[in-house]
Structure formats: structure tokens, C-alpha cells
Write a protein that holds these residues in place. Structure first.
Motif, mmCIF file in Angstrom:
data_model
loop_
_atom_site.group_PDB
_atom_site.id
_atom_site.type_symbol
_atom_site.label_atom_id
_atom_site.label_comp_id
_atom_site.label_asym_id
_atom_site.label_seq_id
_atom_site.Cartn_x
_atom_site.Cartn_y
_atom_site.Cartn_z
ATOM 1 N N ALA A 58 0.715 -1.311 -0.064
ATOM 2 C CA ALA A 58 -0.036 -0.063 0.053
ATOM 3 C C ALA A 58 0.804 1.227 0.084
ATOM 4 C CB ALA A 58 -0.834 -0.103 1.152
ATOM 5 N N ASP A 63 -1.358 3.919 -2.207
ATOM 6 C CA ASP A 63 -2.594 3.769 -2.007
ATOM 7 C C ASP A 63 -3.112 4.924 -1.226
ATOM 8 O OD1 ASP A 63 -2.357 1.485 -3.426
ATOM 9 O OD2 ASP A 63 -3.035 0.232 -1.785
ATOM 10 N N SER A 69 -9.371 1.202 1.881
ATOM 11 C CA SER A 69 -8.247 0.558 0.885
ATOM 12 C C SER A 69 -7.502 -0.211 1.634
ATOM 13 C CB SER A 69 -7.162 1.683 0.544
ATOM 14 O OG SER A 69 -6.191 1.450 -0.089
ATOM 15 N N GLU A 72 -8.863 -3.862 1.953
ATOM 16 C CA GLU A 72 -8.888 -4.471 0.596
ATOM 17 C C GLU A 72 -7.561 -5.345 0.538
ATOM 18 O OE1 GLU A 72 -10.635 -5.966 -2.536
ATOM 19 O OE2 GLU A 72 -11.655 -4.554 -1.099
#
Length: 280
Positions: A58, A63, A69, A72
């Protein structure tokens, strides 16, 4: 950072809550061992590393740092490469959920255990201390939204941050942590390490302060007994970034670390991308 983090996790996986006798006899710091009860193959890492990979990916991909987020990322990391090591309830939940939104809808984030701390060290690569704290807190609250669960994650991230960004000498680590996260950072750790996140980070910090070689640091983390894979994960991530700790882990641990799609070579490549964030 990530490679040594994974070595600490994989080596510690053979000793997690194992009998004291097994730790005394097999903790040579040179060979991965099979756990007396678990099915994890020697040299394979556990949830500590897999969740750290989700965090590192990430960060490296830039991200948005949101609950959605990150959730996920957590689900995707597990689904692409299901493995043992997770707490049974969380493992079952990751198996059942469809995606990050489903995870957020179903999880009860009331734990003070070490899950949020064990995956936090990669956040320390970021250059801004306040940003490290903010991101460590946010990711912790997804699964461990308790005062100690969040505090442990912040402390684990700040351990690596302290060394990556040369905030001071090694013996100043406890004072640095205390300025940001209240805790027993100046006190030695004694006894078996339990499941609480603050205990794991406390034990890891004590080991880092007491040792000047990675080989000694690894064996010391395991010698505590208890939840030693998490302690070794946090401690070796920090130790790998310290100029005052000799990087002398034996080649057998590097060579013996799993090297599938998300193994040693993947860790090395992602590590380079993660550490590039330190100069931004």
C-alpha cells in the motif's frame, strides 16, 4: 527491513508457544525448525509477514490511506496466498469475506493483541514522524481499535522510523518512544511474552537495546518463549535498519527462507521500493 522481518517471523514460527525445553535445545539461530504442533513448513513465514507485505505494498503503490483501501489490501494478500499463522477467528473471517468492504462490515475490532503492531514496521520508512503515527493509528483501528492495540502499532512503526531516519543513537530508542507513546520502554523484559501487542513491542525494544548483533538479537527474542515470532518480526525489522547492530544473520537463514511468488526475491524487490520512500 522486510527481508529480515520475514526471517524473524519464519524462524520464530518454529518456536511460538513451544515448550521451554524445545527453545533451549533448538534455538541455535542458524536453522529453521519445524514447530512441534503446527503445520507450517520450516522457512515459511506467517501472518506477521503477510500483513506487513499488505502494508508495504500500500505504501509503495501510493494507495489512499483509508480503512477501505487497507482492508482491501489485507483481504487480497490473504486470498492470493492463504497460509497459517493467523488467529483462528481472523483466519476464518478472511476465508469467508469477499473483499475489504465485507471485512469492515463484519469485523469487531476490539482486540489489544499484537496483530496491528506486527504489520506496522514498514510504515516507519516514511520520513515524517507525525505521518508515521497517523498511518500506524489508522491501520491499527481496522482490527485493533483499543488504546493498547493502537499504541503498540505506533510504537512498532516508530522503532523502524527511529533507525531508518537516524533519529538518535540506539540507546536513545526508549526515550524517543516514550516521547510519543507512553509505555515501559526503558524497562527490561522478563518472562514469557503473551499475546498483547504492548508486551510484544516491549519485549522487542528490550532485545534491540540489549544486543548489538542481529544473530544475538534473533536468539534473544526466541529465548523469551511465548509469542516469539511476533517479537522477532518487530525486533529484526528495527535491527535491520540500525547502524549500531551488526548485520550478521547466517546465510542459512536467508537461503532457507521460502522463495515462492511472494517469498525471498519478492521481499527484496518490495523492500527496495519501500526504502525509497525514506528519501522522499
Amino acid at each position: 527491513m522486510l527481508l529480515e522481518l520475514a526471517i524473524g517471523d519464519a524462524y520464530g514460527a518454529g518456536f511460538e508457544y513451544a515448550a521451554d525445553r524445545i527453545v533451549r535445545e533448538r534455538n541455535d539461530g542458524a536453522h529453521y525448525v519445524r514447530h512441534p504442533r503446527h503445520a507450517i513448513e520450516p522457512g515459511c513465514y506467517t501472518d506477521d509477514t503477510q500483513m506487513s507485505l499488505a502494508i508495504a505494498e500500500a505504501l509503495a503503490e501510493g494507495d489512499p490511506w483509508t480503512r477501505e483501501s487497507l482492508a482491501e489490501r489485507f483481504v487480497a494478500a490473504f486470498k492470493r496466498d492463504p497460509r497459517e499463522g493467523y488467529a483462528s477467528r481472523f483466519h476464518g473471517l478472511l476465508t469467508e469475506v469477499r473483499d475489504g468492504a465485507d471485512l469492515l462490515a463484519r469485523i469487531v475490532p476490539d482486540s489489544a493483541k499484537s496483530g496491528a503492531a506486527m504489520r506496522a514496521p514498514p510504515i516507519g520508512a516514511l520520513a515524517d514522524t507525525a505521518e508515521v503515527v497517523r498511518r500506524a493509528e489508522l491501520q491499527a483501528r481496522i482490527t485493533h481499535d483499543t488504546p493498547d492495540g493502537v499504541a503498540a502499532a505506533v510504537a512498532a512503526a516508530l522503532c523502524t522510523h527511529y533507525f531508518v531516519h537516524r533519529r538518535g543513537a540506539k540507546d536513545g530508542l526508549a526515550g524517543y518512544l516514550a516521547a510519543h507513546v507512553p509505555g515501559p520502554w526503558r524497562e527490561p523484559w522478563r518472562g514469557k511474552v503473551g499475546a498483547l501487542g504492548m508486551d510484544s513491542v516491549h519485549a522487542a525494544v528490550a532485545a534491540v537495546l540489549a544486543h548489538s548483533r542481529m544473530s544475538e538479537l534473533l536468539r534473544a527474542c526466541i529465548a523469551y518463549t511465548g509469542d516469539v515470532d511476533t517479537v522477532a518480526t518487530i525486533a529484526l525489522a528495527a535491527g535491520a535498519c540500525s547502524e549500531e547492530i551488526a548485520q550478521d544473520l547466517p546465510a542459512s537463514l536467508y537461503d532457507g527462507l521460502e522463495n515462492g511468488r511472494y517469498g525471498r526475491e519478492y521481499l527484496i524487490a518490495l523492500d527496495a521500493r519501500l526504502m525509497a520512500l525514506a528519501t522522499r
